[in-house]
Design a protein around this motif. Structure first.
Motif: not given
Ligand code: ADP
Ligand code: ADP
Ligand code: MG
Length: 629
Positions: A116, A164-165, A202, A208, A232, A235, A277, A292, A441
Motif C-alpha cells: 500500500k 481483507g480488512g 481517518y 468506499h 461493510q 472493513h 475513500i 486508497m 462505512t
C-alpha cells in the motif's frame, strides 16, 4: 483465443469462470483439495485435478502443485480468480515461465500495487490524489507517533502488506496510539509476515468508492464506471452497488479519469479495481475522493458492473489474455439502470457471525435474480475456506427497483441447517436510510443491534409452524411412520380453534390456530422437524416429546463443546483453575475467524481437553466447568 483453462480457485468464483469459459468453448480444468472432492466447481468443470490436503496452505495456495496440475491436464492458461494466488507476482511469473498464459496483469503491475505504501507513492507521482498520511521507511514508534500527531486524530494505522480488512487500527486520540501500533504490527506480522505500517488520516463520513478498470496489451485502458461498497462489517464488504448513489456526472468523470490514470501508470493489462475513500460529509465531491489501493485482479463484486454495463468481465479477461484488444471502446460503454449485490455467508449473525458448517440439507435461493454460487443442496460447507457461499445480484431500472428485488430474494432464502446472514442482509437492504442513499462505512456498525435478527421465532412464525402441522396432519401421506400423522392437532372444545403443541429450542407453546388462517410463509417437514422459513431466517420446531438438542456451546452440565471443526489457537485456563462467568477459556480458529469459548458460570475447570495447535472436530468436549466457589 485460448482453448483450455485451468482455474486455480474454488467455490463461486471457480463456477463463475467455468460458466463463461464454457460459453466460449474453452475446455475447463478445475483443481481441488481433499475437502472439495465432491464440490460443485469440480462437478461443473470438464476435468478436475486433485492438488492436496484440505487446508489452503497445502493445496490452493501451493503454486507448484497447480502448475503440475496444469501440465498434466494440458492447460493453455491459468485463471487465478480472486483471493488465494490471484495477487501473487511470483506465481504469475511461474505460470508464464512454464509457457502458460496468465489471465491477469503482469507480475510488475502486481508488484507495483502490492504494497500500500509503494502504491500510494506511485500514485502521488502520477498525479492521482491519495489519502493524506505518512508513508516513510522510518518505522520507529516515536516517529510514527509524531507523524500521527501532525496528521491529526483520528488516524488509521495500516499494514502496508494488508488485505481483507486485516492489519488496520483506527486511533481516536494520541493516548491510544502506542497500544494500537503494537497490536496492529503484531497482527500484520502474523497475517502477512511483514509488520511495516503506514499512517493515514481517518476520513470522516467515509464512503468506499471503487472504479473497475480494464487494460489490454495494445495500450488501451478503459473504465467501467464506479461501484459503492460502503456497506461493510469489520472493513469487509457486505452489500455493493453500481453506480454509486448521489454521484453526479462531473464527479464520476473525475474519479473514473483518475482511475484510468492510475492503471496507465502501471501499464495495466486485464481487470483491476482502483479503490478510493471519499469524505461524504458534503456529498460526493471530486476534491474529497482519494486513492486508497488497487486490487490487481477480478473483484468479488464485479457482477454489479456486469449488470449495469451488459458486459461479461470474465470474457474480457480471457480475450485480453489471448492478446485481443478490449471488446469495447470507452465511448461504447454506458450505465443501464442499477445493480445491487449481497454476499451470502454461512455464518450465524446471532452468534457474533460465527461461521456455520455442515451439510446443506435444504438450500433454495431465490429465482428471478442472478445468483452466483459455489454450492447446491446436499453439498457440505467445510471449515477450511471462506464462508461466502453465494452472491445474490439484483438489477433494476432504478435503485429502488434493484433494492426491492434484492430484499425480496433475501427474504425468500431457505437454507437449513447451516446458518446464513440472509436476514441480516435483508434488514440492511430494507433500511430506510439505505434506501435514501445515506450510506457510509459506519452504516452497519451503527445499526448492528437492529440488523441482527433475534433467533427466537416471532409470533407469526409459531403460527405458521402450527398451521403447517395441521396441514400435514390432514393433507399428508397416510404413512403410520410419519411423525406428523400422529395426533398433533386437537380441538380444545367444540367451538374453539385447533390447538397444536410445539417446541422450539427450550420453549414449548400451545398455539391456537383458527381454521381460516392463511399459511403465509414457507414451511416444510424434515424428519421429526418442522421448518419454517421467514424473512431469510430458518426456524426448526419439534413436537414436545421429540428428542434432539443443539450441539456446540455450553451444555447445562458446564461442558463446552467445539461448535465446529477447527484449530485450538489459545488455551487460557488450566485444570483446577477458578474461573468467572464469561471468562475466556479456549480460543478456536476456523474459516478465518476466531471464536472463544467462555465459562458458562463461576466455577472450577474440572476437565480440560484442549492443547494449543490441536485440530478438533465438531462437538468435541474441550472444557468442563463445575459449579463451585
Ligand atoms: P484492504 O486491503 O484490507 O481492503 P483498504 O485499504 O482497502 O484495505 O481499506 C479497507 C476499508 O477500510 C475501506 O473500504 C474503508 O472502509 C476503510 N478505510 C480505509 N482507509 C480509510 C481511511 N483513510 N479513512 C477511513 N476509512 C478507511
Ligand atoms: P479486498 O477485501 O480488498 O477485496 P482480499 O484479497 O482480501 O481484498 O479479498 C478477496 C475476498 O475474497 C476476501 O473476502 C476473501 O476472503 C475472499 N475469497 C477468496 N477466495 C474466495 C473463494 N474461492 N470463495 C469465496 N471467497 C473468497
Ligand atoms: Mg481494499
Amino acid at each position: 483465443m485460448i482453448r483450455s483453462l485451468l482455474i486455480a480457485n474454488r467455490g463461486e468464483i471457480a463456477c463463475r469462470i467455468i460458466r463463461t469459459a464454457r460459453r466460449l468453448d474453452i475446455r475447463t480444468i478445475a483443481v481441488f483439495s481433499d475437502a472439495d472432492r465432491q464440490a460443485l466447481h469440480v462437478r461443473e468443470a470438464d476435468e478436475a485435478v486433485h492438488i492436496g490436503a484440505s487446508p489452503a496452505r497445502e493445496s490452493y495456495l501451493v503454486g507448484e502443485k497447480i502448475l503440475v496440475a496444469a501440465k498434466a491436464a494440458g492447460a493453455a492458461a491459468v485463471h487465478p480468480g480472486y483471493g488465494f494466488l490471484s495477487e501473487n507476482a511470483e506465481f504469475a511469473e511461474a505460470v508464464m515461465e512454464a509457457g502458460l498464459v496468465w489471465v491477469g496483469p503482469s507480475p510488475a503491475s502486481i508488484r507495483a500495487m502490492g504494497l500500500k505504501d509503494a502504491a500510494k507513492r506511485l500514485m502521488d507521482e502520477a498525479g492521482v490524489p491519495t489519502t493524506p498520511g505518512y508513508l516513510g521507511d522510518d518505522q520507529a514508534p516515536d516517529r510514527l507517533k509524531a507523524e500521527a500527531d501532525a496528521i491529526g486524530y483520528p488516524v488509521l494505522i495500516k499494514a502496508v502488506a494488508g488485505g481483507g480488512g486485516k492489519g488496520m487500527r483506527k486511533v481516536n486520540a494520541a493516548s491510544e496510539f502506542a497500544d494500537m501500533l503494537t497490536s496492529c504490527k503484531r497482527e500484520a506480522a502474523a497475517s502477512f509476515g511483514d509488520d511495516k505500517v503506514l499512517i493515514e488520516k481517518y476520513i470522516e463520513r467515509p464512503r468506499h468508492i471503487e472504479v473497475q478498470v480494464f487494460g489490454d496489451s495494445h495500450g488501451n485502458v478503459v473504465h467501467l464506471f464506479e461501484r459503492d461498497c460502503s456497506l461493510q462489517r469489520r472493513h469487509q464488504k457486505v452489500i455493493e452497488e453500481a453506480p454509486a448513489p448521489g454521484m453526479d456526472e462531473a464527479t464520476r468523470a473525475a474519479v473514473c479519469e483518475a482511475a484510468v490514470k492510475a492503471a496507465r501508470a502501471v501499464d495495466y493489462v486485464g481487470a483491476g479495481t482502483i479503490e478510493f475513500i471519499a469524505d461524504a460529509s458534503q456529498g460526493l465531491r471530486a476534491d474529497r475522493i482519494w486513492f486508497m489501493e488497487m486490487n490487481t485482479r477480478l473483484q468479488v463484486e464485479h457482477p454489479v458492473t456486469e449488470e449495469i454495463t451488459g458486459q461479461d468481465l470474465v470474457e474480457w479477461q480471457l480475450r485480453v489474455a489471448s492478446g485481443e484488444p478490449l471488446p469495447k471502446r470507452q465511448e461504447e460503454l454506458s450505465i443501464d439502470g442499477w445493480a445491487m449485490e449481497a454476499r451470502l455467508y454461512a455464518e450465524d449473525p446471532a452468534q457474533e457471525f460465527l461461521p456455520s458448517t455442515g451439510r446443506l440439507d435444504h438450500f433454495v435461493l431465490g429465482r428471478g435474480i442472478r445468483v452466483d454460487t459455489g454450492v447446491e443442496e446436499g453439498d457440505r460447507i467445510s471449515p477450511y475456506y471462506d464462508p461466502m457461499i453465494a452472491k445474490l445480484i439484483a438489477h433494476g431500472r432504478t435503485r429502488d427497483e434493484a433494492i426491492e428485488a434484492l430484499v425480496e430474494t433475501l427474504e425468500q432464502v431457505e437454507v437449513w441447517p447451516v446458518k446464513t446472514n440472509a436476514a441480516f442482509l435483508a434488514r440492511a437492504a430494507a433500511d430506510a436510510d439505505f434506501r435514501a442513499g445515506e450510506v457510509d462505512t459506519a452504516f452497519i456498525p451503527a445499526r448492528l443491534d437492529s440488523l441482527v435478527p433475534d433467533s427466537m421465532p416471532p409470533e407469526g412464525v409459531w403460527n405458521m409452524a402450527a398451521e403447517a402441522v395441521l396441514a400435514s396432519d390432514f393433507g399428508g401421506p397416510s404413512d403410520a411412520a410419519d411423525p406428523w400423522r400422529a395426533l398433533q392437532g386437537f380441538r380444545a372444545n367444540a367451538e374453539a380453534d385447533w390447538r397444536v403443541a410445539l417446541r422450539h429450542g427450550g420453549e414449548t407453546r400451545t398455539i391456537a390456530v383458527s381454521e381460516d388462517a392463511e399459511l403465509a410463509g414457507v414451511a416444510t417437514a424434515s424428519g421429526d422437524t418442522m421448518l419454517v422459513f421467514a424473512e431469510g431466517q430458518a426456524f426448526a420446531f419439534k413436537l414436545p416429546g421429540a428428542g434432539g438438542g443443539a450441539a456446540g456451546g455450553a451444555a447445562s452440565d458446564g461442558s463446552l463443546l467445539s461448535p465446529m471443526p477447527g484449530r485450538v489457537i489459545a488455551v487460557d485456563a488450566r485444570q483446577g483453575d477458578k474461573v468467572m462467568k464469561g471468562q475466556k477459556l479456549v480460543t478456536l480458529e476456523a474459516m478465518k475467524m476466531e471464536h472463544s469459548l467462555v465459562a458458562p458460570f463461576d466455577g472450577i475447570v474440572a476437565e480440560l481437553n484442549a492443547a494449543e495447535g490441536a485440530q478438533v472436530t465438531e462437538g468435541t468436549m474441550l472444557v468442563r466447568v463445575e459449579k463451585g466457589e
